[in-house]
Design an enzyme around this catalytic site. Sequence first.
Site, PDB file in Angstrom:
ATOM      1  N   HIS A 168       3.345   6.128 -49.990  1.00 27.40           N
ATOM      2  CA  HIS A 168       3.704   6.929 -48.674  1.00 27.40           C
ATOM      3  C   HIS A 168       2.438   6.705 -47.732  1.00 27.40           C
ATOM      4  O   HIS A 168       1.414   5.878 -48.176  1.00 27.40           O
ATOM      5  CB  HIS A 168       3.525   8.406 -48.955  1.00 27.40           C
ATOM      6  CG  HIS A 168       2.366   8.841 -49.472  1.00 27.40           C
ATOM      7  ND1 HIS A 168       1.786   8.820 -50.849  1.00 27.40           N
ATOM      8  CD2 HIS A 168       1.231   9.893 -48.844  1.00 27.40           C
ATOM      9  CE1 HIS A 168       0.834   9.204 -50.974  1.00 27.40           C
ATOM     10  NE2 HIS A 168       0.319   9.790 -49.863  1.00 27.40           N
ATOM     11  N   ASP A 189       0.100   8.776 -45.013  1.00 26.02           N
ATOM     12  CA  ASP A 189      -0.248  10.375 -45.085  1.00 26.02           C
ATOM     13  C   ASP A 189       0.150  10.883 -43.702  1.00 26.02           C
ATOM     14  O   ASP A 189       0.140  10.300 -42.486  1.00 26.02           O
ATOM     15  CB  ASP A 189      -1.863  10.436 -45.114  1.00 26.02           C
ATOM     16  CG  ASP A 189      -2.151  10.348 -46.478  1.00 26.02           C
ATOM     17  OD1 ASP A 189      -1.442  10.685 -47.572  1.00 26.02           O
ATOM     18  OD2 ASP A 189      -3.386   9.772 -46.741  1.00 26.02           O
ATOM     19  N   HIS A 247       0.038   3.983 -49.952  1.00 26.55           N
ATOM     20  CA  HIS A 247      -0.671   4.431 -51.222  1.00 26.55           C
ATOM     21  C   HIS A 247       0.036   5.012 -52.304  1.00 26.55           C
ATOM     22  O   HIS A 247       0.865   5.669 -51.648  1.00 26.55           O
ATOM     23  CB  HIS A 247      -2.318   4.870 -50.837  1.00 26.55           C
ATOM     24  CG  HIS A 247      -2.182   6.101 -50.366  1.00 26.55           C
ATOM     25  ND1 HIS A 247      -1.984   6.258 -48.862  1.00 26.55           N
ATOM     26  CD2 HIS A 247      -2.184   7.400 -50.940  1.00 26.55           C
ATOM     27  CE1 HIS A 247      -1.895   7.495 -48.702  1.00 26.55           C
ATOM     28  NE2 HIS A 247      -2.069   8.292 -49.837  1.00 26.55           N
ATOM     29  N   ARG A 250     -10.138  15.366 -50.309  1.00 30.60           N
ATOM     30  CA  ARG A 250      -9.396  14.403 -49.292  1.00 30.60           C
ATOM     31  C   ARG A 250      -9.794  14.994 -47.784  1.00 30.60           C
ATOM     32  O   ARG A 250      -9.383  16.133 -47.742  1.00 30.60           O
ATOM     33  CB  ARG A 250      -8.223  14.319 -49.540  1.00 30.60           C
ATOM     34  CG  ARG A 250      -7.261  13.554 -48.847  1.00 30.60           C
ATOM     35  CD  ARG A 250      -5.835  13.188 -49.415  1.00 30.60           C
ATOM     36  NE  ARG A 250      -5.018  13.934 -48.182  1.00 30.60           N
ATOM     37  CZ  ARG A 250      -3.865  13.648 -47.943  1.00 30.60           C
ATOM     38  NH1 ARG A 250      -2.948  12.744 -48.533  1.00 30.60           N
ATOM     39  NH2 ARG A 250      -3.289  14.534 -46.888  1.00 30.60           N
TER      40      ARG A 250
HETATM   41  C1  SIN Z   1      -3.115  10.811 -51.607  1.00 33.94           C
HETATM   42  O1  SIN Z   1      -2.034  10.336 -51.627  1.00 33.94           O
HETATM   43  O2  SIN Z   1      -3.747  11.301 -50.908  1.00 33.94           O
HETATM   44  C2  SIN Z   1      -3.903  10.944 -52.933  1.00 33.94           C
HETATM   45  C3  SIN Z   1      -4.365   9.720 -53.422  1.00 33.94           C
HETATM   46  C4  SIN Z   1      -4.813   9.894 -54.959  1.00 33.94           C
HETATM   47  O3  SIN Z   1      -5.110  10.864 -55.361  1.00 33.94           O
HETATM   48  O4  SIN Z   1      -5.387   8.880 -55.459  1.00 33.94           O
END
Ligand code: SIN
Length: 301
Positions: free
Chosen positions: A103, A105, A261, A276
Amino acid sequence: MGHYKRITVEPITGTIGAEIGDVDLTRLDAETVAEIRAAFLEHCVVFFRDQPLEIPQLKEFAGHFGPFGIEPYVKTMEDHPEVIAVVKEADEVNAINFGGHWHSDWSLQENPPLATILHGTDIPPYGGDTLFANSYLAYETLSDGMKAIVDPLIAIHSARKPYGTGKSLLGSKERRSMTILHSEEAHAEMEHPLVRIHPETGKKLLYINPVYTVRLKGMSEKDSSEILDKLFRHSINEIFTCRFRWRKNSVAMWDNRCVMHLALNDYDGHRREMHRVTIAGDRPYGEAMPRNIESPERMSS
Ligand code: SIN
């Protein structure tokens, strides 16, 4: 890379990702911030090691790159509404992890985040790596005929698959160490050009992802999926990707406009915690939806 004077920048693959060294993220001057931004634009995702950031320091670092983005559908940290604690506990065996599907974000937002910054605070002894894919290359490697087909398309994005009221991509709605806020609102839809022009590099990229891009404008989901599934598969060709092995106090900062990612979920029996934040971005534009058009109203499905 010769053009950096304040930092070292070592690419980790030939197509995406670089590790930045010789830097303390709590002590940045304007020139160093400018070099980090240049490396971020050049490599799409940059990594830092050994940065023991408290939450206020993580926020201060993020503040060098713009105002915070808006975090919907997930309960943020009690005293820090800009920060999500991405957690999977050791006993959450068989649970689907947050971010476990490809995805970008919050692409369902009218102004999706420009960047995401992730700080690793509790890292399993193995597993839990994050994969990144370069969406410029996904576009650039299409044939001219396929580019002509996709250039005018508009994609519909929605949060309904992970955060709607039906069966969730995230699996069980209970037993999660993170509080996910499922709602009717997640069924709303947002239009973005399928081929986006990056506002800083001016380059074209495929702006789609299998979590939030639900169909193409003017087509049924079934017809759309024939095109989208082919593009999704193409976008994650291994040659366009890198894989980051976390250590405690590593930081990743990705350009959410041109990167997809995925967090791997291969560490059952071990705890993983990351912090995050996102940086606010602009409304995507491209040939299909030129810049500065009036923002269409959010549509309800
Ligand atoms: C996310 O998708 O923001 C999390 C990525 C992760 O935990 O590595």
